[in-house]
Scaffold this motif. Structure first.
Motif, PDB file in Angstrom:
ATOM      1  N   GLU A 240      -6.164   0.404   7.952  1.00 18.43           N
ATOM      2  CA  GLU A 240      -4.912   0.643   7.217  1.00 18.43           C
ATOM      3  C   GLU A 240      -4.371   2.040   7.498  1.00 18.43           C
ATOM      4  O   GLU A 240      -3.157   2.235   7.631  1.00 18.43           O
ATOM      5  CB  GLU A 240      -5.148   0.452   5.718  1.00 18.43           C
TER       6      GLU A 240
ATOM      7  N   HIS B 186      -7.298   8.400   1.581  1.00 17.65           N
ATOM      8  CA  HIS B 186      -8.692   8.108   1.179  1.00 17.65           C
ATOM      9  C   HIS B 186      -8.807   6.793   0.425  1.00 17.65           C
ATOM     10  O   HIS B 186      -9.912   6.307   0.192  1.00 17.65           O
ATOM     11  CB  HIS B 186      -9.273   9.270   0.359  1.00 17.65           C
ATOM     12  N   GLN B 187      -7.678   6.216   0.025  1.00 17.91           N
ATOM     13  CA  GLN B 187      -7.696   4.923  -0.669  1.00 17.91           C
ATOM     14  C   GLN B 187      -7.458   3.768   0.307  1.00 17.91           C
ATOM     15  O   GLN B 187      -7.347   2.624  -0.118  1.00 17.91           O
ATOM     16  CB  GLN B 187      -6.595   4.895  -1.740  1.00 17.91           C
ATOM     17  N   LEU B 188      -7.387   4.088   1.571  1.00 15.15           N
ATOM     18  CA  LEU B 188      -7.104   3.066   2.581  1.00 15.15           C
ATOM     19  C   LEU B 188      -8.292   2.923   3.526  1.00 15.15           C
ATOM     20  O   LEU B 188      -9.024   3.888   3.773  1.00 15.15           O
ATOM     21  CB  LEU B 188      -5.864   3.466   3.390  1.00 15.15           C
ATOM     22  N   SER B 189      -8.464   1.735   4.068  1.00 17.05           N
ATOM     23  CA  SER B 189      -9.496   1.528   5.092  1.00 17.05           C
ATOM     24  C   SER B 189      -9.032   2.191   6.389  1.00 17.05           C
ATOM     25  O   SER B 189      -7.869   2.560   6.546  1.00 17.05           O
ATOM     26  CB  SER B 189      -9.717   0.030   5.315  1.00 17.05           C
TER      27      SER B 189
ATOM     28  N   HIS C  41      -0.533   4.333  -1.794  1.00 17.03           N
ATOM     29  CA  HIS C  41      -1.936   4.689  -1.541  1.00 17.03           C
ATOM     30  C   HIS C  41      -2.016   5.955  -0.700  1.00 17.03           C
ATOM     31  O   HIS C  41      -1.226   6.151   0.220  1.00 17.03           O
ATOM     32  CB  HIS C  41      -2.653   3.564  -0.799  1.00 17.03           C
TER      33      HIS C  41
ATOM     34  N   ARG D  90       0.827  -1.218   0.000  1.00 14.00           N
ATOM     35  CA  ARG D  90       0.000   0.000   0.000  1.00 14.00           C
ATOM     36  C   ARG D  90       0.862   1.269   0.000  1.00 14.00           C
ATOM     37  O   ARG D  90       0.394   2.330   0.377  1.00 14.00           O
ATOM     38  CB  ARG D  90      -0.886   0.038   1.258  1.00 14.00           C
TER      39      ARG D  90
HETATM   40  P1  ADP Z   1     -13.121  -1.317   4.939  1.00 17.10           P
HETATM   41  O1  ADP Z   1     -14.196  -2.274   4.593  1.00 17.10           O
HETATM   42  O2  ADP Z   1     -12.136  -1.840   5.951  1.00 17.10           O
HETATM   43  O3  ADP Z   1     -13.585   0.089   5.259  1.00 17.10           O
HETATM   44  P2  ADP Z   1     -12.529  -0.448   2.243  1.00 17.10           P
HETATM   45  O4  ADP Z   1     -13.734  -1.047   1.600  1.00 17.10           O
HETATM   46  O5  ADP Z   1     -12.462   1.028   2.441  1.00 17.10           O
HETATM   47  O6  ADP Z   1     -12.207  -1.186   3.633  1.00 17.10           O
HETATM   48  O7  ADP Z   1     -11.241  -0.875   1.450  1.00 17.10           O
HETATM   49  C1  ADP Z   1     -10.979  -2.230   1.149  1.00 17.10           C
HETATM   50  C2  ADP Z   1      -9.616  -2.313   0.444  1.00 17.10           C
HETATM   51  O8  ADP Z   1      -9.621  -1.606  -0.813  1.00 17.10           O
HETATM   52  C3  ADP Z   1      -8.541  -1.677   1.275  1.00 17.10           C
HETATM   53  O9  ADP Z   1      -7.443  -2.589   1.346  1.00 17.10           O
HETATM   54  C4  ADP Z   1      -8.116  -0.421   0.548  1.00 17.10           C
HETATM   55  O10 ADP Z   1      -6.731  -0.241   0.595  1.00 17.10           O
HETATM   56  C5  ADP Z   1      -8.566  -0.655  -0.864  1.00 17.10           C
HETATM   57  N1  ADP Z   1      -9.130   0.603  -1.402  1.00 17.10           N
HETATM   58  C6  ADP Z   1     -10.212   1.267  -0.957  1.00 17.10           C
HETATM   59  N2  ADP Z   1     -10.459   2.379  -1.686  1.00 17.10           N
HETATM   60  C7  ADP Z   1      -9.495   2.425  -2.651  1.00 17.10           C
HETATM   61  C8  ADP Z   1      -9.185   3.331  -3.724  1.00 17.10           C
HETATM   62  N3  ADP Z   1      -9.924   4.412  -3.990  1.00 17.10           N
HETATM   63  N4  ADP Z   1      -8.101   3.052  -4.470  1.00 17.10           N
HETATM   64  C9  ADP Z   1      -7.332   1.978  -4.224  1.00 17.10           C
HETATM   65  N5  ADP Z   1      -7.571   1.082  -3.221  1.00 17.10           N
HETATM   66  C10 ADP Z   1      -8.637   1.297  -2.461  1.00 17.10           C
END
Ligand code: ADP
Ligand code: ADP
Length: 218
Positions: free
Chosen positions: A145, A139-142, A136, A133
């Motif tokens: 994360e 905003h692209q991380l949960s 990333h 990651r």
């Molecule tokens: P959670 O269910 O824990 O909230 P998300 O659904 O937000 O997690 O994210 C699930 C996975 O997808 C995470 O590993 C995250 O890094 C990845 N992810 C989420 N949004 C993006 C994005 N816009 N671009 C790239 N990766 C993403």
């Protein structure tokens, strides 16, 4: 070897609030400890003192062997930057910057060239399980994360102590458990960790608890 020593520490705020009343606490190198108590019991005040963000009204605070009262504000910020890692409930990541840059920015005080900071940052991110990651943005991380990035930033400079203020407060229980597992792992490999929490279940999962009530250790 003690990393944190509070001796008869009191902290009063203007208006006559006695947030801490004669608190003694010693935390040795390698400990994993929870400060636990309800809202208003003095936990944040204690964190601010241990983190050298504030000074006591009376009593002594020693961090990594340094008496905080003997240091100038400038020396204190140097001590803080080099020896203390902070993790907050709300992550505090820069939104426009990727994970590596967020972690590398935490090393700005270390006097390393940018490329070296990034190398340390990558290592720290691998260590918290985010090797895939690196580029990333927050905003692209949960949520879990994001908090791992914040933990990587806090430990990248190899601090004497990691201070975590309600580190699972904004996370669902699975991600929160993951972050607590991570703190336990870091502790196993030698980092002294202090967690502030109002959650007795989280506190109870750690080897040592310091219960606070009304500005005192009970
Ligand atoms: P959670 O269910 O824990 O909230 P998300 O659904 O937000 O997690 O994210 C699930 C996975 O997808 C995470 O590993 C995250 O890094 C990845 N992810 C989420 N949004 C993006 C994005 N816009 N671009 C790239 N990766 C993403
Ligand atoms: P906790 O983190 O356990 O909720 P705090 O350390 O924030 O406890 O607060 C302890 C007491 O000090 C509370 O009564 C709070 O209202 C008071 N307090 C905290 N910060 C300030 C401040 N900057 N000015 C005045 N009173 C404060």
């Amino acid at each position: 070897r003690p990393v944190i020593e509070l001796n008869e520490v009191t902290k009063s705020y203007p208006g006559g609030v006695h947030a801490l009343r004669s608190v003694d606490l010693t935390v040795d190198e390698g400990e994993l400890i929870a400060i636990v108590g309800p809202s208003g019991s003095g936990k944040s005040t204690m964190l601010n003192l241990i983190g050298t963000l504030d000074r006591p009204t009376s009593g002594t605070v020693r961090i990594d062997g340094h008496d905080v009262a003997a240091l100038s504000d400038r020396q204190l910020s140097a001590l803080r930057a080099r020896r203390i890692g902070f993790v907050f409930q709300s992550f505090h990541l820069a939104p426009g910057r990727d994970a590596v840059t967020n972690v590398a920015d935490g090393l700005l005080y270390a006097g390393l060239p940018q490329r070296e900071r990034e190398r340390h940052a990558e290592k720290a991110l691998v260590r918290v399980g985010l090797g895939d990651r690196l580029k990333h943005r927050p905003h692209q991380l949960s949520g879990g994360e994001r908090q791992r990035v914040a933990v990587a930033r806090a430990v990248a400079g190899d601090p004497a102590v990691l201070l975590a203020d309600e580190p699972t407060g904004n996370l669902d229980s699975a991600s929160g458990a993951g972050v607590m597992d991570l703190l336990r792992e870091l502790n196993t490999s030698g980092t002294t960790v202090l967690v502030i929490t109002h959650d007795h279940e989280i506190a109870g999962s750690l080897p040592r608890q310091v219960p606070m009530l009304d500005g005192q250790v009970v």
